[in-house]
Write a protein that holds these residues in place. Sequence first.
Motif, PDB file in Angstrom:
ATOM      1  N   GLY B 129       0.811  -1.209   0.000  1.00  0.00           N
ATOM      2  CA  GLY B 129       0.000   0.000   0.000  1.00  0.00           C
ATOM      3  C   GLY B 129       0.845   1.261   0.000  1.00  0.00           C
ATOM      4  N   TYR B 130       1.793   1.326   0.965  1.00  0.00           N
ATOM      5  CA  TYR B 130       2.564   2.566   1.072  1.00  0.00           C
ATOM      6  C   TYR B 130       3.561   2.737  -0.056  1.00  0.00           C
ATOM      7  N   LEU B 131       4.189   1.659  -0.524  1.00  0.00           N
ATOM      8  CA  LEU B 131       5.148   1.835  -1.627  1.00  0.00           C
ATOM      9  C   LEU B 131       4.430   2.280  -2.902  1.00  0.00           C
ATOM     10  N   ILE B 132       3.243   1.704  -3.165  1.00  0.00           N
ATOM     11  CA  ILE B 132       2.514   2.138  -4.369  1.00  0.00           C
ATOM     12  C   ILE B 132       2.101   3.601  -4.205  1.00  0.00           C
ATOM     13  N   ARG B 133       1.642   3.956  -3.006  1.00  0.00           N
ATOM     14  CA  ARG B 133       1.231   5.329  -2.748  1.00  0.00           C
ATOM     15  C   ARG B 133       2.403   6.298  -2.925  1.00  0.00           C
ATOM     16  N   LEU B 134       3.590   5.904  -2.401  1.00  0.00           N
ATOM     17  CA  LEU B 134       4.767   6.770  -2.517  1.00  0.00           C
ATOM     18  C   LEU B 134       5.221   6.885  -3.960  1.00  0.00           C
ATOM     19  N   ALA B 135       5.134   5.765  -4.694  1.00  0.00           N
ATOM     20  CA  ALA B 135       5.646   5.768  -6.061  1.00  0.00           C
ATOM     21  C   ALA B 135       4.681   6.464  -7.020  1.00  0.00           C
ATOM     22  N   TRP B 136       3.411   6.535  -6.654  1.00  0.00           N
ATOM     23  CA  TRP B 136       2.376   7.000  -7.580  1.00  0.00           C
ATOM     24  C   TRP B 136       2.664   8.379  -8.179  1.00  0.00           C
ATOM     25  N   PRO B 137       3.084   9.398  -7.379  1.00  0.00           N
ATOM     26  CA  PRO B 137       3.357  10.704  -7.982  1.00  0.00           C
ATOM     27  C   PRO B 137       4.488  10.653  -9.004  1.00  0.00           C
ATOM     28  N   LEU B 138       5.396   9.666  -8.864  1.00  0.00           N
ATOM     29  CA  LEU B 138       6.540   9.600  -9.763  1.00  0.00           C
ATOM     30  C   LEU B 138       6.230   8.812 -11.031  1.00  0.00           C
ATOM     31  N   LEU B 139       5.159   8.005 -10.991  1.00  0.00           N
ATOM     32  CA  LEU B 139       4.874   7.127 -12.125  1.00  0.00           C
ATOM     33  C   LEU B 139       4.124   7.903 -13.206  1.00  0.00           C
ATOM     34  N   PRO B 140       4.294   7.495 -14.472  1.00  0.00           N
ATOM     35  CA  PRO B 140       3.438   8.072 -15.512  1.00  0.00           C
ATOM     36  C   PRO B 140       1.988   7.694 -15.232  1.00  0.00           C
ATOM     37  N   LYS B 141       1.068   8.633 -15.429  1.00  0.00           N
ATOM     38  CA  LYS B 141      -0.332   8.352 -15.087  1.00  0.00           C
ATOM     39  C   LYS B 141      -0.960   7.473 -16.163  1.00  0.00           C
ATOM     40  N   SER B 142      -0.560   6.218 -16.143  1.00  0.00           N
ATOM     41  CA  SER B 142      -1.155   5.317 -17.123  1.00  0.00           C
ATOM     42  C   SER B 142      -1.578   4.047 -16.422  1.00  0.00           C
ATOM     43  N   ALA B 205      -9.549  -5.258 -14.019  1.00  0.00           N
ATOM     44  CA  ALA B 205     -10.984  -5.389 -14.272  1.00  0.00           C
ATOM     45  C   ALA B 205     -11.767  -4.314 -13.512  1.00  0.00           C
ATOM     46  N   VAL B 206     -11.382  -4.080 -12.249  1.00  0.00           N
ATOM     47  CA  VAL B 206     -12.076  -3.056 -11.464  1.00  0.00           C
ATOM     48  C   VAL B 206     -11.824  -1.673 -12.062  1.00  0.00           C
ATOM     49  N   LEU B 207     -10.570  -1.454 -12.509  1.00  0.00           N
ATOM     50  CA  LEU B 207     -10.175  -0.171 -13.089  1.00  0.00           C
ATOM     51  C   LEU B 207     -10.996   0.139 -14.341  1.00  0.00           C
ATOM     52  N   ALA B 208     -11.322  -0.899 -15.103  1.00  0.00           N
ATOM     53  CA  ALA B 208     -12.042  -0.679 -16.353  1.00  0.00           C
ATOM     54  C   ALA B 208     -13.497  -0.316 -16.090  1.00  0.00           C
ATOM     55  N   VAL B 209     -14.077  -0.854 -15.021  1.00  0.00           N
ATOM     56  CA  VAL B 209     -15.512  -0.673 -14.818  1.00  0.00           C
ATOM     57  C   VAL B 209     -15.815   0.388 -13.757  1.00  0.00           C
ATOM     58  N   ARG B 210     -15.162   0.288 -12.610  1.00  0.00           N
ATOM     59  CA  ARG B 210     -15.428   1.231 -11.516  1.00  0.00           C
ATOM     60  C   ARG B 210     -14.114   1.777 -10.962  1.00  0.00           C
ATOM     61  N   PRO B 211     -13.408   2.643 -11.727  1.00  0.00           N
ATOM     62  CA  PRO B 211     -12.128   3.151 -11.209  1.00  0.00           C
ATOM     63  C   PRO B 211     -12.295   3.893  -9.883  1.00  0.00           C
ATOM     64  N   ASP B 212     -13.512   4.361  -9.586  1.00  0.00           N
ATOM     65  CA  ASP B 212     -13.739   5.080  -8.329  1.00  0.00           C
ATOM     66  C   ASP B 212     -13.609   4.161  -7.121  1.00  0.00           C
ATOM     67  N   LEU B 213     -13.632   2.843  -7.320  1.00  0.00           N
ATOM     68  CA  LEU B 213     -13.542   1.921  -6.180  1.00  0.00           C
ATOM     69  C   LEU B 213     -12.102   1.614  -5.787  1.00  0.00           C
ATOM     70  N   ILE B 214     -11.119   2.122  -6.514  1.00  0.00           N
ATOM     71  CA  ILE B 214      -9.714   1.932  -6.131  1.00  0.00           C
ATOM     72  C   ILE B 214      -9.400   2.974  -5.064  1.00  0.00           C
ATOM     73  N   SER B 215      -9.288   2.548  -3.813  1.00  0.00           N
ATOM     74  CA  SER B 215      -9.127   3.539  -2.733  1.00  0.00           C
ATOM     75  C   SER B 215      -7.696   3.947  -2.499  1.00  0.00           C
ATOM     76  N   LEU B 216      -6.734   3.129  -2.939  1.00  0.00           N
ATOM     77  CA  LEU B 216      -5.347   3.355  -2.530  1.00  0.00           C
ATOM     78  C   LEU B 216      -4.804   4.661  -3.064  1.00  0.00           C
ATOM     79  N   VAL B 217      -4.977   4.906  -4.368  1.00  0.00           N
ATOM     80  CA  VAL B 217      -4.483   6.145  -4.957  1.00  0.00           C
ATOM     81  C   VAL B 217      -5.633   6.762  -5.732  1.00  0.00           C
ATOM     82  N   ASP B 218      -5.541   8.068  -5.952  1.00  0.00           N
ATOM     83  CA  ASP B 218      -6.555   8.731  -6.735  1.00  0.00           C
ATOM     84  C   ASP B 218      -6.210   8.499  -8.198  1.00  0.00           C
ATOM     85  N   VAL B 219      -6.884   7.552  -8.859  1.00  0.00           N
ATOM     86  CA  VAL B 219      -6.452   7.195 -10.206  1.00  0.00           C
ATOM     87  C   VAL B 219      -6.771   8.257 -11.226  1.00  0.00           C
TER      88      VAL B 219
END
Lengths: 258, 239
Positions: B129-142, B205-219
């Motif tokens: 959870g935390y590593l993905i959260r920390l890395a998220w600002p650095l990753l390309p938004k894809s 699969a969740v990202l394709a249908v309900r991206p709002d349900l991904i709580s970890l990062v603001d996609v």
Amino acid sequence: MGGLCNHALELTGPTGNLDSRVHRLDPRAKILGLITVTLVAVSAPLERWPAYVACAAVLVAYAIAAGVGPRALWRRLRVVLLLVLGVGVLVPFVRSGGARFEFGMLSVHQAGLEIFAAVAAKAIIGTTSAALLGATTTFPAVLRGLEALRVPRLLVLIAAFMYRYLFVIVEELARMRSALVSRGYRPRTALQAGAMGRVAGAMFLRTYGRGERVYLAMLARGYNGTMPQRVPLRLVGTDVAFVAGVALIVLTARLTTA
Amino acid sequence: MPDLPLALHIPDGFLSGGVAGVAGLLAVAAVAVGLRVADRELDEARVPLLGVLAAFIFAVQMLNFPVAGGTSGHLLGATLAAVLLGPWIACLVMAVVLATQAFVFADGGISALGANVLNMGILGALLAGYLIRLAWPLLPKSRTALLAAVGVMSWLAVMVGAAATSAELAISGTIPLSTTLPAMLGVHALIGIGEAVITVTAVSAVLAVRPDLISLVDVGPLAGSEPAPLPARAEGVLS
């Protein structure tokens, strides 16, 4: 093909003589009594082996009083215990120290055998006492007991709702799994697990939808975040006597030297 | 024994009192933080939803996949839970699932419950959870970048859990580290691949249908998130 049965769900819930004195004990008494047995066994080194005997004797008496036969008990223990003992058997071959015994090409050390004996005794006692708790107490009763024993209410509530929908969701998953199998899905490596990921994704979306529907239906029936009060649990003399008796037997055996 | 699922559940008796106690304290501390986070972020009335999602994690842990030599591994789901619920709520849900397995199915010892919750729930959920959260600002938004991060972290979460289990067994004096660590890491490198494949496809699969349900990062809006054909139709196809 891997079955869908790490936890055989049909092997849960009370069994034996459902109206026995043991089944009718307060859930707190059963939880405390059986946890005491487990903790005493786990804390006893091999030299204090009479503690293992005392714990096993208490569990046997408990099972007999509850009318839980060896066959029913073994059905619940089999899956877990075979795996545990399978791992435990490896221990004597990898620990060195003490006398050495040769069996043809294999050699085992005394220290390893001692660890194996202790681990096996503790694992059998611990697993049996958890299985007996499940065999004599319904899950909602276990939860009420835990709540009365000051486990945080949020955890108990999550567990209660989890249990309520577990069987529906597991069956739904089993249906999806058979749909995959009937269309020829036979994964041979972990890399081919993708289809199960899509099952999990679809399951999550369905489950989320179900959770929202459940929540709305509860709101419609006046749910405001607290569950209605039930008849409070009452500890009677038998419950106290049960816990005290169990604790007395196993602790005495634990503290006296062999 | 045909097709026994490999699991990390430590039974009673394999851990020394000290190790079981320390692991228990760490688990209790993480659950306490989880309870505070839930108190702050979660409307208490949404608890039924958490319960149903705990049942979901319990159920997906039954998804077995082949590992090697006739054995199979199963999904642990800590990373999946962290991505869908956030790291701390995921700790709560994993703790409930593992405690239920110990109390009701006798799977995992009650004296080793803290260690099991730590190894299979908390370590994975917090680390991933935390590593993905920390890395998220650095990753390309894809989509690809998020899914790659999820895949790597779910593999790592399994490996860390396996390493922690080996360390606990070694410190307890049950099995020496030189024996368990290579064996555990070897098997779990393969189990981790299954975990990563399942977690990535599930999140996708969740990202394709309900991206709002991904709580970890603001996609938000992601590049490359053209509708994936399967998830939308998955319900009809699979039931």
